[in-house]
Design a protein around this motif. Structure first.
Motif, mmCIF file in Angstrom:
data_model
loop_
_atom_site.group_PDB
_atom_site.id
_atom_site.type_symbol
_atom_site.label_atom_id
_atom_site.label_comp_id
_atom_site.label_asym_id
_atom_site.label_seq_id
_atom_site.Cartn_x
_atom_site.Cartn_y
_atom_site.Cartn_z
ATOM 1 N N GLN A 10 0.817 -1.208 0.000
ATOM 2 C CA GLN A 10 0.000 0.000 0.000
ATOM 3 C C GLN A 10 0.855 1.263 0.000
ATOM 4 O OE1 GLN A 10 -2.396 -0.461 3.479
ATOM 5 N NE2 GLN A 10 -3.749 -1.962 2.547
ATOM 6 N N SER A 11 2.134 1.110 -0.225
ATOM 7 C CA SER A 11 3.063 2.227 -0.174
ATOM 8 C C SER A 11 2.816 3.208 -1.315
ATOM 9 C CB SER A 11 4.493 1.705 -0.254
ATOM 10 O OG SER A 11 5.391 2.776 -0.330
ATOM 11 N N VAL A 12 3.164 4.458 -1.072
ATOM 12 C CA VAL A 12 3.059 5.500 -2.086
ATOM 13 C C VAL A 12 4.087 5.247 -3.193
ATOM 14 C CG1 VAL A 12 3.294 7.971 -2.513
ATOM 15 C CG2 VAL A 12 2.229 7.156 -0.399
ATOM 16 N N HIS A 13 5.249 4.735 -2.818
ATOM 17 C CA HIS A 13 6.316 4.440 -3.770
ATOM 18 C C HIS A 13 6.230 2.960 -4.164
ATOM 19 C CE1 HIS A 13 8.062 8.306 -2.837
ATOM 20 N NE2 HIS A 13 7.977 8.006 -1.555
ATOM 21 N N PRO A 14 5.909 2.652 -5.417
ATOM 22 C CA PRO A 14 5.710 1.249 -5.807
ATOM 23 C C PRO A 14 6.974 0.403 -5.732
ATOM 24 C CG PRO A 14 5.597 2.690 -7.726
ATOM 25 C CD PRO A 14 5.682 3.564 -6.522
ATOM 26 N N THR A 15 8.149 1.003 -5.775
ATOM 27 C CA THR A 15 9.375 0.224 -5.708
ATOM 28 C C THR A 15 9.903 0.077 -4.278
ATOM 29 O OG1 THR A 15 10.697 2.198 -6.106
ATOM 30 C CG2 THR A 15 10.075 0.894 -8.037
ATOM 31 N N GLY A 46 10.541 -1.310 -0.864
ATOM 32 C CA GLY A 46 10.423 -2.625 -0.274
ATOM 33 C C GLY A 46 10.653 -3.763 -1.240
ATOM 34 N N LYS A 47 11.023 -3.482 -2.475
ATOM 35 C CA LYS A 47 11.267 -4.552 -3.448
ATOM 36 C C LYS A 47 12.594 -5.247 -3.177
ATOM 37 C CE LYS A 47 7.541 -3.961 -5.781
ATOM 38 N NZ LYS A 47 6.456 -4.888 -5.708
ATOM 39 N N THR A 48 13.568 -4.511 -2.619
ATOM 40 C CA THR A 48 14.845 -5.107 -2.282
ATOM 41 C C THR A 48 15.150 -4.807 -0.819
ATOM 42 O OG1 THR A 48 16.054 -3.134 -2.966
ATOM 43 C CG2 THR A 48 15.749 -4.842 -4.627
ATOM 44 N N LEU A 49 15.893 -5.699 -0.219
ATOM 45 C CA LEU A 49 16.239 -5.565 1.184
ATOM 46 C C LEU A 49 17.681 -5.998 1.360
ATOM 47 C CD1 LEU A 49 15.219 -5.024 4.081
ATOM 48 C CD2 LEU A 49 14.615 -7.427 4.208
ATOM 49 N N ASP A 50 18.519 -5.088 1.837
ATOM 50 C CA ASP A 50 19.918 -5.390 2.093
ATOM 51 C C ASP A 50 20.099 -5.635 3.591
ATOM 52 O OD1 ASP A 50 20.592 -5.003 -0.567
ATOM 53 O OD2 ASP A 50 20.987 -2.870 -0.267
ATOM 54 N N ILE A 51 20.575 -6.815 3.920
ATOM 55 C CA ILE A 51 20.770 -7.169 5.330
ATOM 56 C C ILE A 51 22.218 -7.590 5.525
ATOM 57 C CG2 ILE A 51 20.138 -8.750 7.170
ATOM 58 C CD1 ILE A 51 17.419 -9.026 5.882
ATOM 59 N N ARG A 52 22.846 -7.006 6.520
ATOM 60 C CA ARG A 52 24.208 -7.409 6.872
ATOM 61 C C ARG A 52 24.244 -7.733 8.348
ATOM 62 N NH1 ARG A 52 28.376 -3.965 3.308
ATOM 63 N NH2 ARG A 52 27.174 -4.121 1.405
ATOM 64 N N ALA A 53 24.897 -8.823 8.640
ATOM 65 C CA ALA A 53 24.983 -9.250 10.036
ATOM 66 C C ALA A 53 26.187 -8.680 10.709
ATOM 67 C CB ALA A 53 25.037 -10.766 10.112
#
Length: 58
Positions: A44-49, A51-58
């Protein structure tokens, strides 16, 4: 160790295991609900892109 004491110990162990499994089940259900809510909010975000990518570093 007599039979009665052994029975009590076995029943307590069984109860602890059942309680642990129930807590884990509740935690799993909560995590699934949280994930579904997050996906719904991102869709439902205003920006359609967003949350399409997620960078996670431990």
């Amino acid at each position: 160790m007599d039979i009665a004491a052994l029975s009590v110990v076995m029943n307590q162990s069984s109860l602890l295991q059942a309680a642990g499994l129930q807590v884990m089940s509740i935690a799993k259900d909560q995590a699934q609900t949280d994930a579904q809510n997050m996906v719904q909010m991102l869709s439902q975000s205003v920006h359609p892109t967003l949350g399409k990518t997620l960078d996670i570093r431990a």
